[in-house]
Design a protein around this motif. Structure first.
Motif, PDB file in Angstrom:
ATOM      1  N   PRO A 138       0.927  -1.344   0.359  1.00 12.51           N
ATOM      2  CA  PRO A 138      -0.362   0.192  -0.029  1.00 12.51           C
ATOM      3  C   PRO A 138       0.669   1.285   0.283  1.00 12.51           C
ATOM      4  N   MET A 139       0.179   2.458  -0.965  1.00  9.93           N
ATOM      5  CA  MET A 139       1.339   3.424  -0.905  1.00  9.93           C
ATOM      6  C   MET A 139       0.653   4.803  -0.408  1.00  9.93           C
ATOM      7  N   PRO A 140       0.506   5.713  -0.166  1.00 13.03           N
ATOM      8  CA  PRO A 140      -0.271   6.597   0.162  1.00 13.03           C
ATOM      9  C   PRO A 140      -1.128   7.465  -0.664  1.00 13.03           C
ATOM     10  N   PHE A 141      -2.325   7.713  -0.468  1.00 10.32           N
ATOM     11  CA  PHE A 141      -3.284   7.916  -1.720  1.00 10.32           C
ATOM     12  C   PHE A 141      -3.828   9.321  -1.040  1.00 10.32           C
ATOM     13  N   VAL A 142      -4.616  10.054  -2.131  1.00 11.15           N
ATOM     14  CA  VAL A 142      -5.504  10.767  -1.999  1.00 11.15           C
ATOM     15  C   VAL A 142      -6.658  11.300  -2.607  1.00 11.15           C
ATOM     16  N   THR A 143      -7.680  11.562  -2.032  1.00 13.59           N
ATOM     17  CA  THR A 143      -9.018  10.998  -2.691  1.00 13.59           C
ATOM     18  C   THR A 143      -9.639  11.971  -2.989  1.00 13.59           C
ATOM     19  N   ALA A 144     -10.060  13.051  -2.459  1.00 13.89           N
ATOM     20  CA  ALA A 144      -9.796  14.622  -2.304  1.00 13.89           C
ATOM     21  C   ALA A 144      -9.456  15.549  -3.472  1.00 13.89           C
ATOM     22  N   ASP A 147      -7.502  17.826  -1.242  1.00 13.12           N
ATOM     23  CA  ASP A 147      -6.268  17.510  -0.742  1.00 13.12           C
ATOM     24  C   ASP A 147      -5.268  17.609  -1.639  1.00 13.12           C
ATOM     25  N   ALA A 148      -5.231  17.148  -2.976  1.00 11.81           N
ATOM     26  CA  ALA A 148      -5.013  16.635  -3.629  1.00 11.81           C
ATOM     27  C   ALA A 148      -4.016  17.214  -4.783  1.00 11.81           C
ATOM     28  N   MET A 149      -5.082  18.873  -4.269  1.00 13.49           N
ATOM     29  CA  MET A 149      -3.846  19.741  -4.553  1.00 13.49           C
ATOM     30  C   MET A 149      -3.039  20.884  -3.645  1.00 13.49           C
ATOM     31  N   ARG A 150      -2.774  20.349  -2.798  1.00 16.50           N
ATOM     32  CA  ARG A 150      -1.673  20.734  -1.633  1.00 16.50           C
ATOM     33  C   ARG A 150      -0.676  20.676  -1.735  1.00 16.50           C
ATOM     34  N   PRO A 151       0.495  21.008  -1.873  1.00 14.24           N
ATOM     35  CA  PRO A 151       2.026  20.977  -2.446  1.00 14.24           C
ATOM     36  C   PRO A 151       2.475  19.863  -1.949  1.00 14.24           C
ATOM     37  N   ASP A 152       2.392  19.303  -0.625  1.00 17.98           N
ATOM     38  CA  ASP A 152       2.685  18.385  -0.063  1.00 17.98           C
ATOM     39  C   ASP A 152       1.604  16.860  -0.359  1.00 17.98           C
ATOM     40  N   ILE A 349      -7.020  12.303  -8.413  1.00 22.84           N
ATOM     41  CA  ILE A 349      -6.834  11.546  -7.264  1.00 22.84           C
ATOM     42  C   ILE A 349      -6.945  10.651  -7.244  1.00 22.84           C
ATOM     43  N   ASN A 350      -7.005   9.290  -6.052  1.00 27.65           N
ATOM     44  CA  ASN A 350      -7.105   7.838  -6.641  1.00 27.65           C
ATOM     45  C   ASN A 350      -8.247   7.674  -6.272  1.00 27.65           C
ATOM     46  N   ALA A 351      -8.603   7.784  -7.399  1.00 29.69           N
ATOM     47  CA  ALA A 351     -10.085   7.676  -7.808  1.00 29.69           C
ATOM     48  C   ALA A 351     -10.292   6.936  -9.105  1.00 29.69           C
ATOM     49  N   GLY A 352     -11.482   6.344  -9.770  1.00 28.77           N
ATOM     50  CA  GLY A 352     -11.812   5.881 -10.508  1.00 28.77           C
ATOM     51  C   GLY A 352     -11.604   6.940 -11.783  1.00 28.77           C
ATOM     52  N   PRO A 353     -11.439   6.350 -13.131  1.00 33.81           N
ATOM     53  CA  PRO A 353     -11.129   7.549 -14.334  1.00 33.81           C
ATOM     54  C   PRO A 353     -12.991   8.245 -15.030  1.00 33.81           C
ATOM     55  N   ALA A 354     -12.447   8.954 -14.602  1.00 36.93           N
ATOM     56  CA  ALA A 354     -13.721   9.618 -15.571  1.00 36.93           C
ATOM     57  C   ALA A 354     -14.452   9.763 -17.035  1.00 36.93           C
ATOM     58  N   SER A 355     -15.287   9.154 -17.172  1.00 39.02           N
ATOM     59  CA  SER A 355     -16.116   9.937 -18.883  1.00 39.02           C
ATOM     60  C   SER A 355     -16.679  10.258 -19.399  1.00 39.02           C
ATOM     61  N   PRO A 356     -17.402  10.291 -20.579  1.00 38.10           N
ATOM     62  CA  PRO A 356     -18.119  11.209 -20.737  1.00 38.10           C
ATOM     63  C   PRO A 356     -19.205  11.260 -20.233  1.00 38.10           C
ATOM     64  N   MET A 357     -20.331  12.256 -19.936  1.00 35.69           N
ATOM     65  CA  MET A 357     -21.513  12.107 -19.483  1.00 35.69           C
ATOM     66  C   MET A 357     -22.503  12.672 -19.648  1.00 35.69           C
ATOM     67  N   ASP A 648     -14.927   6.938   0.849  1.00 39.79           N
ATOM     68  CA  ASP A 648     -14.195   7.194   2.509  1.00 39.79           C
ATOM     69  C   ASP A 648     -12.829   7.487   2.555  1.00 39.79           C
ATOM     70  N   PRO A 649     -12.142   8.921   3.201  1.00 38.41           N
ATOM     71  CA  PRO A 649     -11.086   9.575   3.003  1.00 38.41           C
ATOM     72  C   PRO A 649     -10.245   8.497   4.281  1.00 38.41           C
ATOM     73  N   GLN A 650     -10.158   7.186   5.294  1.00 44.65           N
ATOM     74  CA  GLN A 650      -9.406   6.348   5.593  1.00 44.65           C
ATOM     75  C   GLN A 650      -9.144   5.406   4.792  1.00 44.65           C
ATOM     76  N   THR A 651     -10.274   4.834   4.377  1.00 51.25           N
ATOM     77  CA  THR A 651      -9.724   3.725   3.114  1.00 51.25           C
ATOM     78  C   THR A 651     -10.072   3.723   2.010  1.00 51.25           C
ATOM     79  N   GLY A 652     -10.450   4.733   1.293  1.00 46.79           N
ATOM     80  CA  GLY A 652      -9.952   4.883   0.319  1.00 46.79           C
ATOM     81  C   GLY A 652     -10.930   4.677  -0.716  1.00 46.79           C
ATOM     82  N   LEU A 653     -12.216   4.149  -0.223  1.00 52.00           N
ATOM     83  CA  LEU A 653     -13.564   3.378  -0.790  1.00 52.00           C
ATOM     84  C   LEU A 653     -14.842   3.975  -0.634  1.00 52.00           C
TER      85      LEU A 653
END
Ligand SMILES: Cc1cc2nc3c(=O)[nH]c(=O)nc-3n(C[C@H](O)[C@H](O)[C@H](O)COP(=O)(O)OP(=O)(O)OC[C@H]3O[C@@H](n4cnc5c(N)ncnc54)[C@H](O)[C@@H]3O)c2cc1C
Ligand code: SF4
Lengths: 733, 331
Positions: A138-144, A147-152, A349-357, A648-653
């Protein structure tokens, strides 16, 4: 080779004659005010009874002898390196016939494909998945997105930054524009990730015969799937056949061969048996695409009379590990503004890829822009519809505002004093735009059989819009036969090529090809009839299923009798979509009015009614056209009030990958909807049909947002407009 | 879904014997149980089909005005039964407002009381939280907009049953049948706090089933109301629900009061402090406001669910006013 025809173009009150050049074999375009016998009549979907009875064969319903069931193992981690995948134990489970490793070096969202198996039952396949041993690091992840916009923030891709380079549009001088503004608004609006939730999930049944592959697939683009599979398996495209007879929705998420389609075909090849692989609802939510979220920082200014002087948009959007998250187009297209700058940035972010909608980018952009315009109108003390009229560039929409305002009762309702009880009413209006003019490519075939039946064959697919029905209607109209004698055969790459069903292109692109094919077939039939009636083919007409001599209607022969003279078994003719001839306008306007009730003690919003006014070309089937409007608005209600992919920010699910927790509007959440169409003769093709699917959706959420702000006297700038947000906005008044 | 067998017991006694074996589940309408099986949240080897037992799907009026409701009575049956509608309108409404017509046609009263919680962490097969034997409650630091505002900890579920608050307000009791015979308990005692055991929601012992729900006749002159607030009007769970049963004397003073809330706590949440404020006082809007205020006084919201407090308060106030026949004047 070409001929010139005069077309009457425009719309009620603004018609003019334009001469266009069309090929010789192209039927004369349907004209403004054309008299039809089949087209324009409310026609229930031809396949409605079959669908209602459960007898329409969707991909899900395909059963082949010896068919296996496939299932996919997905990562439970939002970000991990994969050290190894061991399929050994799974492969040895009784009933398992194939297993494959789909992992790369890393997974970047929870739900990403890792491995797959095929077994004699779905239960065994799922059991086998539990036996696959995956060594994840497992590696560090970001789902919001914030949060993903922060430099760190943890990097989603090791190779680059989470925040992409800006995509900039600039017109005029924004700073100067704000200097001349009498009032301005500066606010941030957000929209969440919405998923497509097609009723039929993604999936396929794949079957090999030597090096020929047949795939039944839930797709909006059979030819795209064919080509993807041909490339993947290094086959000539003609070795791949894709069939989509019935399709339970797509909304943009079903173009091309997705992982599940490729996996089904791979498993089938390994197992030497057909494989069915349909995704579960949860898989559908996490892995098959979504509408990206957005954060839109809007600055907008106007002169005292309401004329916009400047708009500035700083936008961030996230399509998970995918892109396509921009939402600036409405800012550029809806209203006139001399000074405008938009900057859009995609954030991973660590979430499923977008598609056209359904109208990618538009509902998000419209929501923020229209709310901002309302806030500005309030500062300027202008009526909100009047504010829009002042900045509206489209004469069609100007007419539509009038029609809508009258039908909705805007003047009374927008000025009505607010009730004193807990239930507060509000109204909102928002503008729509699209470009449903279609494109070239589609070809169709029309076949008459000796028993008088006619078949139209075209490699398009019906995403649920009624394509099958309107194609048959167009052929029946052109041939002059009753609709009952025409069958539309679609959804098979054995038929002539058509485009994917997306971008509101299907009706405007397919109907001209179908009409031309029908016209060509009519030509052949009339040549067959000429000797029997003792007249030249050009002196004959067909209507109501009878072929007549134009000048002597009593000299006639039944269409069915004529067909009996067909030598051999059938008579066929092809047609194509001729490149758009240019014409009145390629833009579509539109506007929608919404009424809401807000319970200010609970923050619960109910959408009561909608008036939708849209430009249409020739409306082939008014029933399916209205059905598009209903669907577009209901989807807009979902986006406005309920839908939100929550991670969920804790599990990324994703915590709400069900139809229970991911909330969609139900019957009681559906407002009363009234649709009005403004017929615009655009002179673009021989049918003059416009696509409606997206134009009817772009403004719905914005209109609701504006109505809620009106009801409670404060804007709720974040979607969905859930009770917590509504109550917070009321508290902040 | 793991393979399982469905067995048909011959009578109540053999049903409870079968259920006392490890790894068995009672099957009623299957609305919740099948979801649990499909999500692999439960994997019983055998389902004991209560529908094989006759006579459990009836509503009977027994002498003394008691309604005896079989556990297999469906929510639609309960909502439509004239005896329930007349004597216990709040109970009928609590059933009528649950879920959707299709669900109400299948869902039974017994299953409704014994259904598992809807917490999205609990329902996610990839997450092992406290309730599933894990070490932490993910709702505490996670997404908790629908979780408990009262009585929470260490698990913060809200009890999902619509019927339970109404039954408690009606002073109903349950007949529980087990291998050791029958016992009777008040519906209010059936539910158990996560503080006792976060893994369970009720006191059913292995092999025990709800054999009957008994609702006594309402006090003279009592009137009842059930109200719930939902985000969506179709197919949704309440954010908060309130039942009020009140009897007033000629002077308009409250002589009997039951206030119970749903969807706010891990168990149906009775509000004795609100009842106390109402009793002996003359019912008007201000009194209802004070009672509603008291009902939520102990609320301790998590990070994302404080909005449920005003909603629950509004439901309590409106239920009191409706049961008391007092108009809810404009705010
Ligand atoms: C979309 C949807 C929306 C819903 N909305 C609501 C709502 O708003 N409000 C609400 O209250 N409910 C709601 N429900 C839940 C529904 O009411 C319950 O799932 C249903 O009542 C369960 O009853 P059942 O007969 O199907 O039980 P089953 O699924 O058969 O059983 C459920 C559980 O109860 C146990 N059980 C069943 N009968 C007995 C018995 N007699 N004695 C002991 N244990 C027993 C079973 O072993 C199992 O553990 C909703 C459900 C769905 C699917
Ligand atoms: S509230 Fe209960 S069920 Fe939900 S995560 Fe916490 S412990 Fe688990």
């Amino acid at each position: 080779m070409a001929r010139r025809v005069t077309l009457r173009l425009g719309f009620e009150g603004g018609l003019r004659d334009v001469v266009v050049t069309i090929p010789d074999d192209e039927p004369a375009p349907w004209q403004w005010g054309e008299k039809f016998s089949v087209v324009g009549v409310d026609t229930p979907r031809l396949d409605g009874p079959l669908k209602a009875a459960g007898r329409a064969p969707y991909t899900y319903d395909i059963q082949l002898p010896g068919m296996l069931h496939g299932a996919i193992l997905r990562s439970p981690y939002p970000h991990a390196r994969i050290r190894s995948v061991d399929l050994g134990v799974a492969r040895r489970l009784d009933g398992v016939r194939a297993a494959l490793d789909r992992s790369g070096a890393a997974v970047r969202f929870a739900g990403q494909e890792v491995a797959a198996v095929a077994a004699v039952t779905l239960e065994i396949a799922r059991d086998a998945l539990r036996l696959v041993k995956v060594d994840y690091a497992p590696m560090p992840f970001v789902t919001a997105m914030e949060d993903a916009m922060r430099p760190d923030a943890p990097a989603v891709f090791e190779s680059g930054a989470n925040v992409g380079a800006p995509h900039i549009n600039e017109i005029g001088n924004v700073a100067a524009g704000f200097e001349t503004a009498a009032a301005s608004v500066d606010a941030v609006y957000t929209t969440p990730v919405q998923t497509h939730v097609s009723l039929e999930t993604h999936g396929a049944v794949a079957s090999w015969n030597g090096d020929e592959l047949t795939v039944w697939c839930s797709t909006q683009g059979i030819f795209g799937v064919r080509d993807d599979l041909a490339v993947h398996f290094s086959l000539p495209p003609e070795n791949v056949r894709v069939i989509t007879a019935y399709l339970g929705g797509g909304f943009g998420s079903k173009f091309g061969a997705g992982h599940e389609v490729i996996i089904a075909a791979e498993l089938a090849r390994m197992a030497r048996a057909p494989v069915k692989l349909m995704l579960s609802r949860a898989e559908e939510h996490v892995a098959t695409g979504n509408r990206p979220c957005s954060q839109q920082h809007v600055r907008i200014g106007a002169a005292r009379d309401g004329a916009l002087t400047a708009i500035e948009l700083e936008q961030h959007g996230s399509g998970g590990i995918g892109g396509g998250s921009g939402s600036a187009v409405p800012y550029l297209a809806l209203y006139r503004c001399p000074n405008l700058r938009t900057r859009e940035r995609n954030v991973y972010i660590n979430a499923g890829p977008a598609s056209p909608m359904r109208a990618p980018g538009w509902p998000q952009g419209c929501f923020a822009l229209e709310l901002a315009i309302d806030e500005l109108a309030r500062k300027l003390n202008l009526d909100r519809l009047e504010m829009r009229r002042r900045n509206n560039p489209s004469p069609v929409r100007a007419l539509e505002y009038d029609i809508g305002a009258r039908a909705f009762g805007w003047d009374q309702r927008a000025r009505a004093p607010k009730a004193r009880g807990p239930i507060r009413r509000g109204v909102g209006v928002a503008s729509a735009a699209w470009h449903g003019i279609g494109a070239s490519g589609p070809q169709a075939q029309c076949v008459a059989f000796r028993d008088g039946r006619v078949a139209v064959r075209i490699g398009t697919q019906d995403v649920g819009t009624g394509t099958r029905t309107i194609i048959a209607m167009v052929a029946a109209e052109e041939l002059g036969v009753p609709l009952q004698s025409v069958t539309a055969e679609i959804g098979d790459t054995r038929y002539l090529f058509s485009l994917p069903s997306g971008g509101s292109m299907t009706a405007p692109s397919t109907t001209p090809a179908v009409r031309q094919a029908a016209a060509h077939l009519k030509g052949k039939l009339l040549r067959l009839a000429a000797p029997a009636l003792g007249a030249a083919p050009e002196d004959l007409v067909i209507s109501d299923g009878v072929v007549r001599v134009r000048a002597e209607p009593d000299r006639a022969i039944e269409f069915a009798d004529l067909c009996r003279r067909i030598p051999g078994d059938s008579l066929a003719a092809d047609g194509e979509h001729v490149p758009n001839y240019g014409g009145y306008s390629t833009a579509q306007a539109g506007c929608q009015f919404a009424g809401v009730e807000v319970d200010i003690e609970t923050g619960i919003v109910r959408v009561t009614d909608f008036v939708a006014v849209h430009d249409a070309g020739v409306i082939v089937d008014p029933l399916t056209a209205r059905s598009q409007v209903n669907g577009g608005i209901i989807m807009g209600v979902g986006f406005a009030l309920f839908e939100d992919r929550l991670i969920d920010p804790q599990t990324g699910l994703m915590v709400n990958p069900t139809m229970d927790d991911y909330k969609l509007p139900g019957v009681l959440d559906t407002p009363e909807i009234r649709a009005y169409f403004v017929e615009v003769a655009n002179g673009i093709t021989n049918t003059g049909v416009l696509g409606m699917g997206e134009a009817v959706h772009v403004a719905a959420t914005a209109a609701i947002g504006c109505a809620v702000a009106d009801a409670i006297g404060a804007p709720v700038r974040d979607l969905p407009l859930t009770p917590d947000r509504v109550l917070a906005a009321i508290g902040g008044v | 879904m793991k393979q399982f067998a469905v067995v048909a017991p011959a009578d109540l006694a053999s049903a409870t014997r079968m259920l006392a074996e490890p790894n068995r589940s009672a099957l009623a309408g299957g609305v919740d149980l099948l979801d649990m099986l499909k999500q692999e949240l439960a994997a019983p080897a055998e389902l004991v089909n209560l529908k094989a037992l006759g006579g459990l799907d009836r509503i009977e009026s027994v002498p003394g005005g008691v309604l005896r409701i079989g556990p297999l009575v469906t929510l639609n049956q309960l909502a439509a039964a004239p005896a329930v509608r007349e004597r216990h309108p709040a109970l009928a409404d609590s059933a009528a407002q649950a879920a959707t017509p299709q669900v109400r046609n299948l869902a039974t009263v017994g299953g409704n009381l014994a259904q598992r919680p809807r917490c999205w962490y609990f329902r996610n097969p990839d997450i092992v939280c406290l309730k599933k034997g894990g070490t932490k409650c993910y709702a505490v630091a996670g997404l908790n907009r629908y979780h408990a505002i009262l009585g929470g900890g260490p698990s913060f579920i809200v009890h999902p049953s619509n019927l339970a608050p109404a039954l408690i307000a009606c002073d109903a009791s349950l007949a529980l049948n087990g291998p050791d015979g029958e016992r009777k308990i008040a519906v209010g005692d059936f539910f158990t706090s996560p503080k006792v055991d976060p893994r369970r929601e009720n006191v059913l012992k292995p092999g025990e089933i709800i054999a009957a729900i008994e609702v006594p006749a309402p006090p003279t002159g009592a009137r009842s109301a059930y109200l719930e607030a939902r985000e969506k009007q179709s197919f949704d769970w309440p954010l908060a629900a309130a039942v009020a049963i009140l009897a007033l004397n000629r002077a308009g003073e409250v002589v009997h009061a039951r206030i119970v809330m749903g969807a706010v706590a891990p168990i149906p949440w009775r509000a004795p402090s609100a009842e106390k404020i109402l009793l002996g006082a003359k019912l008007d809007r201000a009194l209802a406001d004070r009672a509603a205020e008291a009902a939520l006084a102990g609320a301790a919201p998590l990070a994302h669910n404080a909005y449920k407090i005003p909603i629950a308060r509004a439901m309590v106030r409106r239920a009191i006013l409706r049961a008391g026949g007092v108009a809810d004047e404009p705010a």
